[in-house]
Write an enzyme that holds these catalytic residues in place. Structure first.
Site, PDB file in Angstrom:
ATOM      1  N   GLY A 128      -4.731  19.078 -14.249  1.00 27.78           N
ATOM      2  CA  GLY A 128      -5.659  19.924 -13.484  1.00 27.78           C
ATOM      3  C   GLY A 128      -7.101  19.504 -13.667  1.00 27.78           C
ATOM      4  O   GLY A 128      -7.854  20.140 -14.409  1.00 27.78           O
ATOM      5  N   TYR A 129      -7.476  18.440 -13.024  1.00 30.80           N
ATOM      6  CA  TYR A 129      -8.855  17.936 -13.119  1.00 30.80           C
ATOM      7  C   TYR A 129      -9.622  18.214 -11.831  1.00 30.80           C
ATOM      8  O   TYR A 129     -10.554  18.991 -11.798  1.00 30.80           O
ATOM      9  CB  TYR A 129      -8.858  16.416 -13.379  1.00 30.80           C
ATOM     10  N   GLU A 245      -4.950   4.021 -21.138  1.00 34.40           N
ATOM     11  CA  GLU A 245      -4.229   3.026 -20.346  1.00 34.40           C
ATOM     12  C   GLU A 245      -4.918   1.680 -20.516  1.00 34.40           C
ATOM     13  O   GLU A 245      -5.982   1.455 -19.967  1.00 34.40           O
ATOM     14  CB  GLU A 245      -4.222   3.445 -18.875  1.00 34.40           C
ATOM     15  N   SER A 368     -12.085   6.575  -7.587  1.00 32.63           N
ATOM     16  CA  SER A 368     -12.186   5.807  -6.341  1.00 32.63           C
ATOM     17  C   SER A 368     -12.863   4.460  -6.601  1.00 32.63           C
ATOM     18  O   SER A 368     -13.490   4.248  -7.635  1.00 32.63           O
ATOM     19  CB  SER A 368     -13.002   6.588  -5.314  1.00 32.63           C
ATOM     20  N   GLU A 370     -15.502   3.464  -5.455  1.00 36.93           N
ATOM     21  CA  GLU A 370     -16.944   3.677  -5.634  1.00 36.93           C
ATOM     22  C   GLU A 370     -17.255   4.130  -7.064  1.00 36.93           C
ATOM     23  O   GLU A 370     -18.250   3.704  -7.659  1.00 36.93           O
ATOM     24  CB  GLU A 370     -17.436   4.713  -4.610  1.00 36.93           C
TER      25      GLU A 370
END
Lengths: 388, 361
Positions: A128-129, A245, A368, A370
């Site tokens: 839940g971000y 990761e 994203s 960007e």
């Protein structure tokens, strides 16, 4: 390859081959990005089978909860998993995001309570971000949580929540200090999904299917002790999981990419697209860039990668997301005019179409393009922040 | 294959970088460019003699340092970063080929600054892999080589030349001494003035056979990997200098680098450079440890790294603005080097055609 590595590879390969020949044979190739709606119950059973055999959390750095494999063994595991076309994981959010966060920031009591459920493949998590007004600007979180006796009361809305519709728990970033701004005053809360205050509404995507959701919290409750790290220090906890990761799963992901590109290449030979020198050039370019991604993954997994390639997460996300998006375009170009016809009603997409459409999400989710570029510019090139 | 630098490689890189920062700065590079030999003689003697860098991958028994091409690649990146004028890349390619084919007896005196060069193209040939038109013929005790080669980089200064020729229908790699009878060399000017080149004419020149078609291919592939490593070094330096400019240059009351349109371009170039660097490193390790992969990995590395440098150099010019159009600024040197790498040793289109079978076409 050392003898030990070869033996380890054979062990995993044999196990997958056996398991995916029996009850789970139909699950090969099922699930994963763009096809998360497929075979949910059967894949949940597969998760439990993985857990039973100890193949969940192989990279967790705590041998009390898993095999604690070294980096090379983890790579081998992910490669073999991908090579077998084993089903897309449903439990990866718990396995790869929640548990590493707990192991780094949680109390012993929290670890003992939550890790075994993830390890057994029985408890599913969602993240839940993002919120409607907190996408790339994640610090603009508006979801609030107020401590009321022995529980938190949570109010607000999350969005783009993958697999919330099958999740048992959600880890939520919420504002726990009223009036706080930006990164301060946030907490990392563990909220059960099965309660009256939680509503999940699937988002129908451009593919016509759903894997993301909106999640509404209306006076939802979480136990007072189910905050990871200190209350108010949630931003640091929330961001630390981005560093877990290291690209271990990248080489496995690339095996899936190779399979997709091979299918497109074979198709181009069959339907004559490969006779067009311009299309042939594009196919070779895609193959070349895939090799470059492999070399980059090998470099970022090397012994001294933390020193040599601190930018690994951002660079590899940009590389693979852009590559995969171009692959979707290539798949359609190879198919030609027939690319526009679906496989059936009501809206059964072909593999090419699904790839073409869903890869538009690749360059948006998980930071994203960007955002990745901003991080590279600020942290690795030392360029000043943009002024609003 | 662990592609991160070892501690020793890191030390080597730092030592070479530190030396070239002092001895091969922009002013020194320009002085060398304008000199008759195209190189800084004292620096070349230091690099080859004191430091033994051209013999790095030559076995110790043959007078080298006994390292591998992975170490040579580290030096090549630094040479590329500095745009070091002189025959470093040409010479290490020749050394690697002779080592691989067991002919270190043919090596010139590398420790005394001797130079090697690989001839790759006939006049008028635009094919790739290049046409092999030179002819080797056997007489009583050696071969005699006849033919012409165009714009051979470092061909004028070379003490030993490697040349492909047809011997009885088979492609064969020959070694020819720079001072052999029947060899004439005429300097040709290059747009990239950090390099020197010469047209070569062979008229029944005594030659030694190094190997068959595999040697011809190996030489071409090692040259491609060397070009890739140098290009990555140049690209990385050009990007560093461009980022420094974006930090320092102020317009509209703020640093250029705070404009997102420019930051994002810099970030994309960074991604391009580090991805290419990974492939160059991989290719260098392949030369050192897994030459079976070389026929695919070498053209791949040249393709990717030449394109990376081409992209970075072009953007370096644009992001520096007007100053980059001047002779005074180094941007034109990067840009010209990019063109040299891109247009020699196979064009991008040709290299992709060469890779098509590996890609399944």
């Amino acid at each position: 390859m050392t003898a030990a590595e070869a033996a380890f590879r054979a062990e995993i390969r044999d196990w997958l081959e056996t398991e995916l020949s029996g009850d789970f044979a139909a699950l090969r190739g099922s699930g994963g990005p763009g096809r998360e709606h497929e075979d949910l119950e059967e894949r949940a059973a597969w998760e439990r089978r993985l857990g039973e055999a100890g193949w969940i959390g192989v990279g967790w750095p705590d041998s009390r909860y898993g095999k604690a494999l070294d980096l090379q063994q983890q790579v081998v595991f992910h490669e073999e998993y991908a090579r077998a076309a084993a089903p897309g994981r449903l439990g990866h959010i718990g396995e790869q995001l929640l548990v590493p966060t707990l192991l780094a920031h949680g109390t012993e009591e929290q670890k003992a309570r939550f890790v075994p459920g993830v390890a057994s493949g029985e408890v599913m998590w969602c993240q839940g971000y993002s919120e409607p007004d907190a996408g790339s600007d994640l610090a603009n979180v508006g979801t609030r949580a107020v401590l009321d006796g022995d529980r938190w009361v949570v109010t607000g809305q999350k969005i783009w929540t993958s697999l919330a519709h099958i999740a048992d728990w959600c880890f939520v970033i919420a504002r726990t200090e009223p009036g706080s701004q930006r990164h301060a005053g946030l907490s990392f809360l563990l909220v059960p999904m099965d309660q009256p205050g939680v509503t999940v509404r699937p988002i129908v995507q451009l593919t016509g299917t759903s894997e993301f959701n909106e999640v509404f919290f209306d006076d939802a409750v979480a136990a007072a002790g189910d905050v990871v790290g200190e209350a108010g220090a949630g931003w640091r906890v929330a961001m630390s999981l981005l560093g877990f990761e290291r690209g271990v799963s990248t080489l496995g992901q690339q095996i899936g990419f190779t399979r997709e590109l091979e299918a497109i290449t074979v198709r181009a030979r069959e339907n004559g697209a490969a006779d067009d020198p311009v299309l042939a050039d594009r196919i070779v370019s895609a193959w070349v860039d895939l090799q470059v991604m492999r070399h980059t993954a090998l470099r970022t997994l090397g012994g001294d990668a933390a020193r040599e390639a601190p930018w690994a997460a951002n660079v590899s996300k940009l590389l693979w997301a852009n590559w995969h998006r171009r692959l979707g375009e290539l798949a359609m170009a190879v198919e030609g005019p027939a690319a526009v016809v679906t496989s059936g009603l009501p809206y059964e997409l072909t593999d090419d179409q699904r790839l073409y459409l869903f890869t538009r999400a690749d360059t948006i989710y998980g930071g994203s393009n960007e955002v990745q570029r901003n991080v590279l510019a600020e942290r690795h090139l030392g360029l000043p922040r943009d002024r609003a | 294959m662990d592609l991160t630098l070892t501690e020793e490689q890191r030390d080597l890189r730092d030592a070479v970088r530190s030396l070239l920062t002092k001895q091969a700065d922009s002013a020194a590079v320009r002085a060398a460019m304008a000199s008759p030999t195209g190189r800084d003689e004292p620096l070349w003697r230091q690099l080859t003699g004191e430091l033994g860098l051209t013999g790095l991958s030559v076995p110790e028994a043959s007078g080298g340092a006994g390292a591998t091409f992975a170490e040579v690649a580290v030096v090549l990146e630094e040479a590329g970063a500095a745009l070091l004028p002189g025959p470093y890349a040409s010479t290490v390619v020749v050394a690697e080929v002779l080592t691989r084919f067991g002919r270190t007896d043919l090596l010139p005196a590398l420790g005394d600054g001797a130079v090697g060069a690989l001839a790759q193209r006939e006049p008028g040939d635009r094919s790739w892999p290049p046409r092999v038109g030179c002819v080797g013929s056997r007489n009583a005790c050696s071969w005699l080589l006849t033919g012409v080669q165009a714009a051979v980089v470092d061909g004028g200064a070379a003490d030993l030349l490697l040349v492909a020729a047809v011997d009885g229908g088979a492609e064969t790699l020959f070694a020819v001494a720079g001072n052999a009878a029947g060899l004439s060399r005429a300097a040709v000017p290059l747009m990239d003035q950090t390099r020197r080149a010469a047209d070569l004419r062979f008229e029944r020149v005594p030659a030694v056979r190094v190997g068959g078609p595999d040697a011809v291919a190996f030489a071409r592939d090692v040259a491609a990997v060397a070009a890739a490593c140098e290009a990555v070094g140049t690209a990385r330096r050009a990007l560093e200098r461009t980022v420094e400019h974006l930090r320092a240059r102020t317009q509209f009351g703020r640093p250029l680098g705070s404009f997102q349109a420019l930051r994002h371009r810099a970030a994309d170039l960074f991604t391009t450079v580090e991805a290419a660097a990974s492939t160059a490193r991989y290719a260098a390790c392949v030369v050192a440890t897994a030459p079976d992969e070389l026929p695919v990995v070498a053209p791949l590395a040249k393709l990717v790294c030449a394109q990376a440098l081409t992209d970075v150099a072009a953007e370096a010019v644009q992001l520096h603005g007007g100053i980059a159009i001047t002779w005074e600024h180094d941007a034109h040197l990067w840009f010209k080097r990019a063109a040299h790498v891109q247009h020699t040793g196979g064009s991008p289109e040709q290299l992709r055609r060469q890779l098509a079978p590996a890609a399944g076409l």
